[in-house]
Design an enzyme around this catalytic site. Sequence first.
Site: not given
Ligand SMILES: *Cc1c(COP(=O)(O)O)cnc(C)c1O
Length: 426
Positions: A20, A148, A242, A271
Amino acid sequence: MASLSPGKISRYSEPLWMPYCQMKTASPPIHVVATEGVELILNDGRRLLDAMASWWCACHGYNHPHLTASMARQLDVMPHVMMGGVHHDPATRLASRLVNLLPGELNHVFFSDSGSTAVEVAMKMAVQSYRNRGLERRRKFVAFANAYHGDTTGAMSLCDPVRGMHHRFAGTLLEQHHLSVPRTATQRNALCRLLRDQGDQFAGVFIEPLVQGAGGMRFHDADTLRFLREVTLQHELPLIADELATGFGRTGTLFAVEAAGIVPDIICLGKSMTAGMIGMAATVATDAIYETFYSDDPADAFMHGPTFMGNPLACAAANASLDLFETEPRLEQVAAIEAVLCERLEPARVIADVVDVRAMGAIGVIQVDELRDVDRLRSAFVDRGIWIRPFGDVIYTTPAFTMPLDRVRFLADTMVEVTREWSTWT
Ligand SMILES: *Cc1c(COP(=O)(O)O)cnc(C)c1O
């Protein structure tokens, strides 16, 4: 020799390409040589209080001895083995622990290596689940404004197509249907109408429960999630949560969906699952989804399998992180951090250009009208001993849950002070 050097030296031949980042014009990145607790240690010896926990991940702080020791033991025994046709204790143990912690019948864990992949896996799972039942038409998803869900092409198609960071790829992505997060009656009616009139083209609804992260740190309430659960059940459509960012305590409960008392059909985790030690993610499905793959026909098998799926070292980190959630008072620490962030960020509300101040769990946000001078803003924080990375229209923190409260106070007070200063820059 090329280096990420400050000043006028051209970075044209720089081998390290940053994320980015406009390599030509952006300020050079900070140079970190070590991490310790809640601090980054720079090459010149300075220590920065880390407001980011490395993109929400390092929930127990850095270099926690239980995490490093568990990984070191695993490193000696078996750092990696393929998962095709092979299983191992670190993975089976982690899968059953996740199933026990997750609500409802989220009983089947598919491991992958990054959050974006976990989202791709959820998309494929939902689509193939319908195909295994002969329903070929269902392939689109409903997603929301400010969403996102990751950087890979499938995940990009779920992100906010206008305000998201992937607008340069407009026209190249899968077509999904985006609506406002259904907070108000009008927004809820829009979703109901869409599902009533065109429902049979959809394979699922994607939501980041309670907090939309990289799309601007937007919050919604538990009632909105309950509404989403209700309409998706009515239309027998998978609700896909998600929880890459919210999972493992960030919003105050172990999983954000728990705050609403709902059970999604599929949940994506990653994460902080490994406490930021190493990349890993999981897509967890209910019995009902799993059953649509469970047949005598090999063609019904789920066709996915990342090379580093279920990496034992990552499983060891995740298992050790779950140990810490059991043995240390993490959720109490999150509640205490929330109280401090609420109280100490509040004074920012009266600053010119600030449009909102909010906190939930270990997330604190100052939202501004328009974020100018981002590089200078970042430097102003570094000068005060804080690593923070404002983006979009927010100056936000997602600290480690282990950050001492006096440090959280200092962090929040500094966020207010620097925002006040920033608002006077011309
Ligand atoms: C960080 C994130 C992703 C993507 O995860 P990566 O490990 O960076 O590929 C997808 N959805 C949400 C809500 C996120 O915070």
